[in-house]
Motif scaffolding. Sequence first.
Motif, short mmCIF file in Angstrom:
data_model
loop_
_atom_site.label_atom_id
_atom_site.label_comp_id
_atom_site.label_asym_id
_atom_site.label_seq_id
_atom_site.Cartn_x
_atom_site.Cartn_y
_atom_site.Cartn_z
N GLY A 91 47.00 39.20 37.85
CA GLY A 91 45.66 39.05 37.28
C GLY A 91 44.59 39.43 38.28
N ARG A 92 44.74 38.98 39.51
CA ARG A 92 43.79 39.33 40.57
C ARG A 92 43.76 40.85 40.78
NH1 ARG A 92 41.45 36.78 44.96
NH2 ARG A 92 42.47 34.81 44.40
N GLN A 93 44.94 41.48 40.76
CA GLN A 93 44.99 42.93 40.96
C GLN A 93 44.35 43.69 39.80
OE1 GLN A 93 48.55 44.77 42.60
NE2 GLN A 93 49.35 42.74 43.14
N GLY B 57 42.94 29.48 32.74
CA GLY B 57 42.04 30.62 32.90
C GLY B 57 40.83 30.27 33.74
N ILE B 58 40.25 29.10 33.51
CA ILE B 58 39.08 28.68 34.28
C ILE B 58 39.44 28.57 35.76
CG2 ILE B 58 37.51 26.74 34.69
CD1 ILE B 58 37.52 26.28 31.64
N ARG C 25 39.13 30.91 41.29
CA ARG C 25 39.74 31.44 42.51
C ARG C 25 39.23 32.85 42.83
NH1 ARG C 25 44.34 28.98 40.19
NH2 ARG C 25 45.15 30.99 39.44
N LEU C 26 38.83 33.59 41.80
CA LEU C 26 38.33 34.95 42.02
C LEU C 26 36.84 34.98 42.38
CD1 LEU C 26 40.07 37.10 39.26
CD2 LEU C 26 40.78 36.66 41.61
N GLY C 27 36.19 33.82 42.34
CA GLY C 27 34.79 33.76 42.72
C GLY C 27 33.81 33.78 41.57
N THR D 261 30.19 34.43 35.46
CA THR D 261 29.67 35.68 36.01
C THR D 261 30.25 35.92 37.40
OG1 THR D 261 27.74 34.49 36.89
CG2 THR D 261 27.50 35.57 34.74
N LEU D 262 30.27 37.20 37.78
CA LEU D 262 30.79 37.60 39.09
C LEU D 262 30.00 38.78 39.61
CD1 LEU D 262 33.12 37.35 41.24
CD2 LEU D 262 34.29 39.15 39.94
N ARG D 263 29.58 38.69 40.88
CA ARG D 263 28.98 39.84 41.58
C ARG D 263 30.03 40.41 42.52
NH1 ARG D 263 25.06 35.85 41.76
NH2 ARG D 263 23.08 36.35 40.76
N PHE D 264 30.05 41.73 42.68
CA PHE D 264 31.02 42.35 43.59
C PHE D 264 30.44 43.62 44.20
CE2 PHE D 264 31.95 43.23 39.14
CZ PHE D 264 31.82 44.60 39.08
#
Length: 200
Positions: free
Chosen positions: A145-147, A175-176, A181-183, A197-200
């Motif tokens: 999932g991370r990949q 899922g949460i 863990r992904l930020g 939301t996620l910034r990258f």
Amino acid sequence: MAPTIRPFHPVDLAGLYRLCLLTGDAGGDASALYRNPDLLGHVYAGPYPVADPGLTFVLADEHGVGGYVVATADSREFLRWLDAHWWPTLRAQYPRVPDPGDGTQDHVLVDRIHDWPTAPEPYYDEFPAHLHIDLAPRLQGQGWGRQLVATLADALRSRGVHGLHLGVSERNTGGIAFYDRLGFETYARHAWGRTLTLRF
């Protein structure tokens, strides 16, 4: 065949729909909830590789599609595209139906197809992309999932997009935890769950 992440190919569509159904009940199997097994895929998987074909990635192994991420880089434009090109055919094919009272949820999704909002959300400017991701149980807990999210983020960065959002049911505790863990951060809470939301 070892699991491999690759760009979507049209032969993957049936696998996307199947996996969407098998994970469609807050991460669990939704097969018992829908008489029509395609409805979830029509809403949450099918439009993405058509509207924004470069942003769908598949995790495939010897059993077929074991995971995917579908996304759009521009949620505002995606809303317009759905209204012009996706929903009209589905609305004609699936007229509204009453609740049969047997616990199935087809009528809920059909109503959603007919009532899909057209107004953009205020966070679209800062987090214009959005995604849906699913993994088969056989491939969960192994970093795939991370990949998949990292693969998508690379593709979005190449387009100059640096923020995305998604919705997750409050019942989907796994899922949460994964998104945490992904930020991802909680932008808003709703009766049905959260916008993250996620910034990258």
